[in-house]
Design a protein around this motif. Structure first.
Motif, mmCIF file in Angstrom:
data_model
loop_
_atom_site.group_PDB
_atom_site.id
_atom_site.type_symbol
_atom_site.label_atom_id
_atom_site.label_comp_id
_atom_site.label_asym_id
_atom_site.label_seq_id
_atom_site.Cartn_x
_atom_site.Cartn_y
_atom_site.Cartn_z
ATOM 1 N N LEU A 56 0.865 -1.169 0.000
ATOM 2 C CA LEU A 56 0.000 0.000 0.000
ATOM 3 C C LEU A 56 0.905 1.223 0.000
ATOM 4 O O LEU A 56 1.603 1.503 0.973
ATOM 5 C CB LEU A 56 -0.901 0.009 1.237
ATOM 6 C CG LEU A 56 -1.789 1.239 1.428
ATOM 7 C CD1 LEU A 56 -2.850 1.313 0.337
ATOM 8 C CD2 LEU A 56 -2.455 1.200 2.809
ATOM 9 N N GLY B 164 0.513 5.035 -0.302
ATOM 10 C CA GLY B 164 -0.504 6.075 -0.309
ATOM 11 C C GLY B 164 -1.879 5.443 -0.211
ATOM 12 O O GLY B 164 -2.238 4.866 0.810
ATOM 13 N N VAL B 165 -2.648 5.499 -1.307
ATOM 14 C CA VAL B 165 -3.977 4.873 -1.329
ATOM 15 C C VAL B 165 -4.042 3.752 -2.352
ATOM 16 O O VAL B 165 -5.106 3.180 -2.586
ATOM 17 C CB VAL B 165 -5.063 5.930 -1.642
ATOM 18 C CG1 VAL B 165 -5.128 6.963 -0.537
ATOM 19 C CG2 VAL B 165 -4.806 6.602 -2.988
ATOM 20 N N THR B 166 -2.924 3.429 -2.987
ATOM 21 C CA THR B 166 -2.892 2.435 -4.060
ATOM 22 C C THR B 166 -2.360 1.113 -3.559
ATOM 23 O O THR B 166 -1.284 1.041 -2.953
ATOM 24 C CB THR B 166 -2.006 2.932 -5.220
ATOM 25 O OG1 THR B 166 -2.484 4.190 -5.681
ATOM 26 C CG2 THR B 166 -2.017 1.921 -6.355
ATOM 27 N N VAL C 121 -8.818 1.496 6.193
ATOM 28 C CA VAL C 121 -8.143 1.765 4.931
ATOM 29 C C VAL C 121 -9.031 1.258 3.802
ATOM 30 O O VAL C 121 -9.331 0.054 3.717
ATOM 31 C CB VAL C 121 -6.767 1.081 4.878
ATOM 32 C CG1 VAL C 121 -6.095 1.341 3.526
ATOM 33 C CG2 VAL C 121 -5.885 1.580 6.024
ATOM 34 N N ASP C 122 -9.460 2.160 2.943
ATOM 35 C CA ASP C 122 -10.363 1.794 1.859
ATOM 36 C C ASP C 122 -9.670 0.898 0.832
ATOM 37 O O ASP C 122 -8.461 1.011 0.581
ATOM 38 C CB ASP C 122 -10.878 3.057 1.154
ATOM 39 C CG ASP C 122 -11.800 3.882 2.043
ATOM 40 O OD1 ASP C 122 -12.412 3.291 2.947
ATOM 41 O OD2 ASP C 122 -11.874 5.111 1.831
#
Length: 564
Positions: free
Chosen positions: A327, A329-331, A551-552
């Motif tokens: 992970l 950042g958000v990726t 965490v999405d």
């Protein structure tokens, strides 16, 4: 008010005044200032800038005529908390004879949760203190065990006017925790890793007054005993502050050193790096200037670690759907150049700063993570192993519960000597980014301990021995996992008295433990740029003060870890 928390079982009512004259005067000044404010008319724009209020020193009150012996002791303890403003001059007024000059207030601090002053008996007054922690004369903080208590005894005499005074007082201070937090500051004193490439913090607690000078004095004196065999310093023998203080004007800290011949030219850049790192982050300091006998010194060497390293972004690695992913950042994406994990029983992946990747296979073997072109290689196998940690030299640390072992590809595993772990079972370990310290959770006859020890290495960086540790998280009654949140703070999954399920705790290497909000079914945690936990249902949660945020886009996650 602080005074309301110093209790006596019997004593003078006059000695229970809760509002010193200094506070009354400050309140009157504040009210007077308010009378100049307009109360009607249109709102007007202004370019006035409001800065943070300065610290206010509340002056202590001297002995009150006719006060009982226990009241004198109670007010003496209160005066200790305000003593930094006048070098404990008022506090000494409560002492008699030789005790006035013999008492050493800075010999240490007992950090108290509560204080109860007993009635005088047989020429003595006994004070019961619920102890939260202790700070020694060098600033080292040791958290106390749950429900720790200490009895402090004061000898009493009456002077020629029949006024009670203290004839014998133990050295050091007894401060309620809120007073301690107001009067002391935590600060890192930086030393060098053995290879002189990394800054290693030695966290201490010093009086807020003249904090910069206390930090420099500690730097010149050398590292704490538990750390000294794992680090070195560019401070030469005989180096002194001249004058004996660090001055600060308009945000610039001025450090004057002597004698100048003691400062070797080759070590000067390292010495300046230590001074800069130790002083530059202190409150009110924006730049650091060093001279030797009036000659400016510059050219600090750039080293790894230190306060500037805290915000460096690192990807979080974890297992999901039978793959090693990260992970950033958000990726969420698969880790590049990782081969199939099928059949390995993969768990607990760990990554080194140099890119070394290892994991456990079926919980019993430490193996390299397979790549697209190379199968997993067994580095060490010996029964159930704890989750590995990879240091900056590429050594992967683990334990079979009894031995602490480091292994790497192309070298034989190394058993690291740790005499203090004899008779204990290692549950979790994590090496600090500097490679000079390791945090270990272990269990023995005395219960669970969280310890931080210095790492001694040979000239090739091979870890050989752990020094005598410093204990952290003493309030925890159980613990299963440890990680580094930052260079001076541990994240520990554990329990304290009264809790029936594990919590994530922030545990400073030197300081009081903080319990974070509970998360149901937490099974793993990882510390780094943020504190992350994995739960039984495969979700990840990140701690964003004051709560945990999911965490999405992450499902089926387990075994999260940051590099290290």
């Amino acid at each position: 008010m602080t005074e309301n928390r110093v209790h006596r079982t019997r004593g003078s009512r006059r000695a229970r005044r809760a509002l010193p004259a200094a506070i009354t005067a400050l309140a009157a000044l504040a009210l007077a200032a308010c009378t100049g404010l307009p109360t009607s008319g249109a709102v007007q724009a202004s370019d006035v800038k409001v800065s943070a209020a300065p610290d206010i020193d509340v002056l202590a009150e001297g002995p009150e005529p006719g006060a009982s012996a226990d009241a004198i002791v109670g007010r003496f303890l209160l005066a200790q908390g305000s003593g930094f403003a006048d070098n404990f001059g008022v506090a000494r007024e409560y002492l008699a004879g030789d005790a006035r000059s013999a008492w050493k207030p800075l010999a240490g601090v007992v950090v108290a949760g509560d204080v109860h002053v007993g009635a005088a008996a047989h020429g003595e007054v006994a004070v019961d203190v619920s102890v939260l922690g202790r700070v020694d004369a060098s600033g080292n903080y040791a958290e106390a065990a749950p429900d720790a208590h200490e009895t402090v005894t004061f000898g009493m005499v009456q002077d020629s006017n029949d006024e009670w005074r203290i004839s014998t007082a133990p050295d050091g201070l007894v401060l309620l925790n809120d007073v301690f937090q107001r009067q002391f500051r935590q600060a890192a004193v930086y030393f060098l890793s053995a290879d002189k490439t990394y800054l290693v913090p030695d966290t201490r607690w010093f009086p807020a007054k003249n904090l910069q000078t206390s930090v420099m004095d500690a730097l010149l004196a050398g590292p704490s005993p538990w750390l000294q065999d794992a680090v070195t310093t560019a401070v030469p023998a005989g180096l002194q502050l001249k004058p004996e203080s660090v001055t600060t004007a308009e945000g610039a800290a001025q450090v004057s050193l002597g004698p100048s011949p003691a400062i070797a030219k080759d070590d000067r850049p390292l010495l300046l790096a230590q001074i800069d790192a130790s002083l530059a982050v202190l409150p009110g300091v924006f730049s650091v200037h060093v001279d030797a006998n009036g000659v400016p010194l510059d050219g600090a060497q750039t080293l790894k670690g230190g306060p500037i390293a805290a915000g460096i972004s690192k990807p979080l690695t974890f297992l999901s759907g039978g793959r090693l992913v990260e992970l950033d950042g958000v990726t969420v994406s698969p880790v590049r150049d990782v081969g199939s994990l099928e059949g390995l029983g993969a768990s607990d992946p760990a990554t080194g700063a140099d890119g070394t990747r290892v994991m456990l296979s079926h919980g019993r073997s430490l193996v390299t993570v397979p790549t697209a072109s190379e199968a997993a290689q067994v580095l060490y196998a010996s029964g159930p192993l704890v989750a590995p940690s990879v240091d900056r030299f590429g050594w992967a640390w683990t334990s079979n519960g009894t031995d602490v072992v480091a292994a790497r590809a192309g070298a034989a595993p190394v058993t690291i000597r740790a005499d203090w772990l004899a008779g204990r079972t290692v549950r979790s370990l994590r090496v600090a980014a500097d490679g000079a310290r390791v945090a270990i959770v272990s269990h023995g006859a005395d219960g669970v301990r969280v310890d931080v020890a210095g790492v001694t290495r040979d000239d090739h960086g091979v870890p050989r021995q752990l020094g005598v540790p410093t204990r952290a998280g003493t309030t925890l009654t159980d613990a299963t996992q440890v990680t580094w949140v930052d260079e001076a703070t541990l994240g520990v999954l554990g329990q304290s008295d009264g809790s029936t399920s594990p919590y994530v705790n922030l545990v400073p290497v030197a300081g009081p433990t903080t319990v974070l909000p509970q998360i149901a079914d937490v099974v793993d945690l990882a510390g780094g740029p943020s504190l992350v936990v994995a739960t039984k249902d495969g979700t990840l949660r990140r701690f964003v003060t004051p709560t945990w945020v999911q965490v999405d886009g992450v499902t089926g996650a387990s075994d999260p870890s940051y590099p290290g």
